[in-house]
Motif scaffolding. Structure first.
Motif, mmCIF file in Angstrom:
data_model
loop_
_atom_site.group_PDB
_atom_site.id
_atom_site.type_symbol
_atom_site.label_atom_id
_atom_site.label_comp_id
_atom_site.label_asym_id
_atom_site.label_seq_id
_atom_site.Cartn_x
_atom_site.Cartn_y
_atom_site.Cartn_z
ATOM 1 N N TYR A 132 0.841 -1.204 0.000
ATOM 2 C CA TYR A 132 0.000 0.000 0.000
ATOM 3 C C TYR A 132 0.874 1.251 0.000
ATOM 4 N N LEU A 133 0.240 2.399 -0.238
ATOM 5 C CA LEU A 133 1.000 3.647 -0.332
ATOM 6 C C LEU A 133 1.571 4.090 1.012
ATOM 7 N N LEU A 134 0.770 4.001 2.053
ATOM 8 C CA LEU A 134 1.156 4.558 3.353
ATOM 9 C C LEU A 134 0.778 3.605 4.483
ATOM 10 N N LEU A 135 1.487 3.707 5.565
ATOM 11 C CA LEU A 135 1.121 3.088 6.856
ATOM 12 C C LEU A 135 1.081 1.557 6.831
ATOM 13 N N GLY A 136 1.507 0.940 5.726
ATOM 14 C CA GLY A 136 1.505 -0.518 5.650
ATOM 15 C C GLY A 136 0.124 -1.142 5.656
ATOM 16 N N ARG A 137 -0.877 -0.339 5.377
ATOM 17 C CA ARG A 137 -2.255 -0.861 5.331
ATOM 18 C C ARG A 137 -3.068 -0.049 4.343
ATOM 19 N N LEU A 138 -4.238 -0.572 3.984
ATOM 20 C CA LEU A 138 -5.120 0.155 3.055
ATOM 21 C C LEU A 138 -5.588 1.457 3.695
ATOM 22 N N THR A 139 -5.445 2.546 2.959
ATOM 23 C CA THR A 139 -5.980 3.833 3.432
ATOM 24 C C THR A 139 -6.718 4.508 2.268
ATOM 25 N N GLN A 140 -7.313 5.639 2.587
ATOM 26 C CA GLN A 140 -8.026 6.416 1.561
ATOM 27 C C GLN A 140 -7.043 6.928 0.493
ATOM 28 N N ALA A 141 -5.747 6.946 0.812
ATOM 29 C CA ALA A 141 -4.746 7.320 -0.196
ATOM 30 C C ALA A 141 -4.779 6.307 -1.342
ATOM 31 N N ASP A 142 -4.803 5.014 -1.010
ATOM 32 C CA ASP A 142 -4.841 3.979 -2.057
ATOM 33 C C ASP A 142 -6.135 4.064 -2.865
ATOM 34 N N ILE A 143 -7.240 4.276 -2.173
ATOM 35 C CA ILE A 143 -8.541 4.280 -2.859
ATOM 36 C C ILE A 143 -8.614 5.444 -3.851
ATOM 37 N N THR A 144 -8.170 6.616 -3.406
ATOM 38 C CA THR A 144 -8.241 7.765 -4.323
ATOM 39 C C THR A 144 -7.223 7.623 -5.458
ATOM 40 N N ALA A 145 -6.050 7.040 -5.152
ATOM 41 C CA ALA A 145 -5.056 6.810 -6.215
ATOM 42 C C ALA A 145 -5.628 5.848 -7.255
ATOM 43 N N PHE A 146 -6.324 4.825 -6.758
ATOM 44 C CA PHE A 146 -6.901 3.826 -7.659
ATOM 45 C C PHE A 146 -7.914 4.473 -8.610
ATOM 46 N N VAL A 147 -8.826 5.264 -8.066
ATOM 47 C CA VAL A 147 -9.873 5.826 -8.948
ATOM 48 C C VAL A 147 -9.305 6.890 -9.886
ATOM 49 N N ALA A 148 -8.294 7.620 -9.429
ATOM 50 C CA ALA A 148 -7.712 8.659 -10.296
ATOM 51 C C ALA A 148 -6.934 8.019 -11.448
ATOM 52 N N GLU A 149 -6.186 6.956 -11.142
ATOM 53 C CA GLU A 149 -5.425 6.282 -12.204
ATOM 54 C C GLU A 149 -6.385 5.669 -13.212
ATOM 55 N N ARG A 150 -7.490 5.133 -12.710
ATOM 56 C CA ARG A 150 -8.500 4.520 -13.596
ATOM 57 C C ARG A 150 -9.108 5.578 -14.517
ATOM 58 N N LEU A 151 -9.419 6.735 -13.933
ATOM 59 C CA LEU A 151 -9.982 7.818 -14.751
ATOM 60 C C LEU A 151 -8.971 8.264 -15.808
ATOM 61 N N ALA A 152 -7.708 8.400 -15.407
ATOM 62 C CA ALA A 152 -6.684 8.859 -16.348
ATOM 63 C C ALA A 152 -6.627 7.927 -17.560
ATOM 64 N N ARG A 153 -6.650 6.619 -17.298
ATOM 65 C CA ARG A 153 -6.650 5.681 -18.439
ATOM 66 C C ARG A 153 -7.906 5.853 -19.272
ATOM 67 N N GLY A 154 -9.028 6.067 -18.590
ATOM 68 C CA GLY A 154 -10.308 6.223 -19.293
ATOM 69 C C GLY A 154 -10.326 7.416 -20.241
ATOM 70 N N ILE A 155 -9.556 8.442 -19.915
ATOM 71 C CA ILE A 155 -9.539 9.609 -20.816
ATOM 72 C C ILE A 155 -8.324 9.566 -21.748
ATOM 73 N N GLY A 156 -7.695 8.400 -21.812
ATOM 74 C CA GLY A 156 -6.670 8.190 -22.848
ATOM 75 C C GLY A 156 -5.239 8.486 -22.431
ATOM 76 N N LEU A 157 -5.003 8.654 -21.135
ATOM 77 C CA LEU A 157 -3.626 8.913 -20.693
ATOM 78 C C LEU A 157 -2.928 7.572 -20.439
ATOM 79 N N ASP A 158 -1.683 7.490 -20.880
ATOM 80 C CA ASP A 158 -0.974 6.205 -20.869
ATOM 81 C C ASP A 158 -0.236 6.017 -19.537
ATOM 82 N N THR A 159 -0.961 5.532 -18.542
ATOM 83 C CA THR A 159 -0.351 5.381 -17.220
ATOM 84 C C THR A 159 0.626 4.203 -17.185
ATOM 85 N N ASP A 160 0.438 3.212 -18.063
ATOM 86 C CA ASP A 160 1.403 2.095 -18.111
ATOM 87 C C ASP A 160 2.798 2.640 -18.387
ATOM 88 N N ALA A 161 2.875 3.548 -19.333
ATOM 89 C CA ALA A 161 4.190 4.076 -19.729
ATOM 90 C C ALA A 161 4.649 5.197 -18.803
#
Ligand SMILES: N[C@@H](CCC(=O)N[C@@H](CS)C(=O)NCC(=O)O)C(=O)O
Length: 201
Positions: free
Chosen positions: A149-178
């Motif tokens: 996980y990103l912080l504290l060695g456990r799931l936090t809201q940091a991971d959840i928001t990172a997950f949805v933001a990365e998903r949105l970025a891919r959805g609008i055509g941004l190449d997060t893999d690269a």
């Protein structure tokens, strides 16, 4: 408890993942802020998703206010956003960065989808997308590939928001893999966990 909104909205999905992470039973009404505006407005006068209708009938709006309530009610001594101090500030900083990235990504998408083609100002879209990528790149630099996980060695809201933001970025055509490979690897790992997998749109 009733969650109003579709999970392709990063804000709605953030709330859905949080509810699942806390193992809270809820129903979901798949309404979109645009296609179902009149119905959404009965819960949120602004016409935006998500909204969360509590068992008491009280309706909460805005994902940050909703997850704050869920932390208070279900988080016990390990809320997804720590209650105080440096750990709270660290999680809130990442959540703000990621929610801001979602805001900018959606501004770009709204400009593209709700503006007549001859009026689209591409430099504005490019600027929004650059802000999204800069926020994601800052987070990518914080990812420890060996940590779950990103912080504290456990799931936090940091991971959840990172997950949805990365998903949105891919959805609008941004190449997060690269461009943000460590963040992308983290979100792939998170997707194996039930709260993330079960909320796939
Ligand atoms: N700050 C709000 C943003 C909510 C939001 O912008 N939702 C979008 C869906 S992704 C929406 O309903 N848009 C319709 C509109 O803005 O008219 C939150 O965190 O809940």
């Amino acid at each position: 408890m009733l969650l109003i909104g579709v999970n392709r909205s990063p804000y709605t999905r953030r709330v859905a993942i949080t509810l699942k992470a806390y193992d809270v039973a809820f129903e979901q009404r798949d309404l979109s802020g645009f296609a179902n505006r009149a119905e959404v407005r009965t819960s949120n006068p602004l016409g935006r998703i998500p909204a969360l209708v509590l068992g008491s009938g009280e309706t909460l709006i805005d994902s940050s206010a909703i997850v704050d309530h869920l932390d208070e009610t279900y988080g016990g001594d390990r809320p997804l956003t720590p209650a105080t101090g440096a750990e709270r500030r660290a999680v809130l900083r990442i959540a703000a960065l990621m929610m801001g990235a979602c805001d900018k990504g959606l501004q770009a998408a709204y400009t593209r989808n709700h503006t007549p083609p001859e009026k689209i100002h591409q430099p504005w879209i490019d600027d929004c997308n650059a802000q999204v990528m800069n926020a994601l790149a800052a987070l990518d630099a914080m990812v420890d590939p060996a940590a779950p996980y990103l912080l504290l060695g456990r799931l936090t809201q940091a991971d959840i928001t990172a997950f949805v933001a990365e998903r949105l970025a891919r959805g609008i055509g941004l190449d997060t893999d690269a461009r943000t490979p460590r963040l992308r690897a983290l979100t792939k790992k998170l997707l194996e966990e039930p709260p993330f997998r079960s909320t796939e749109p």
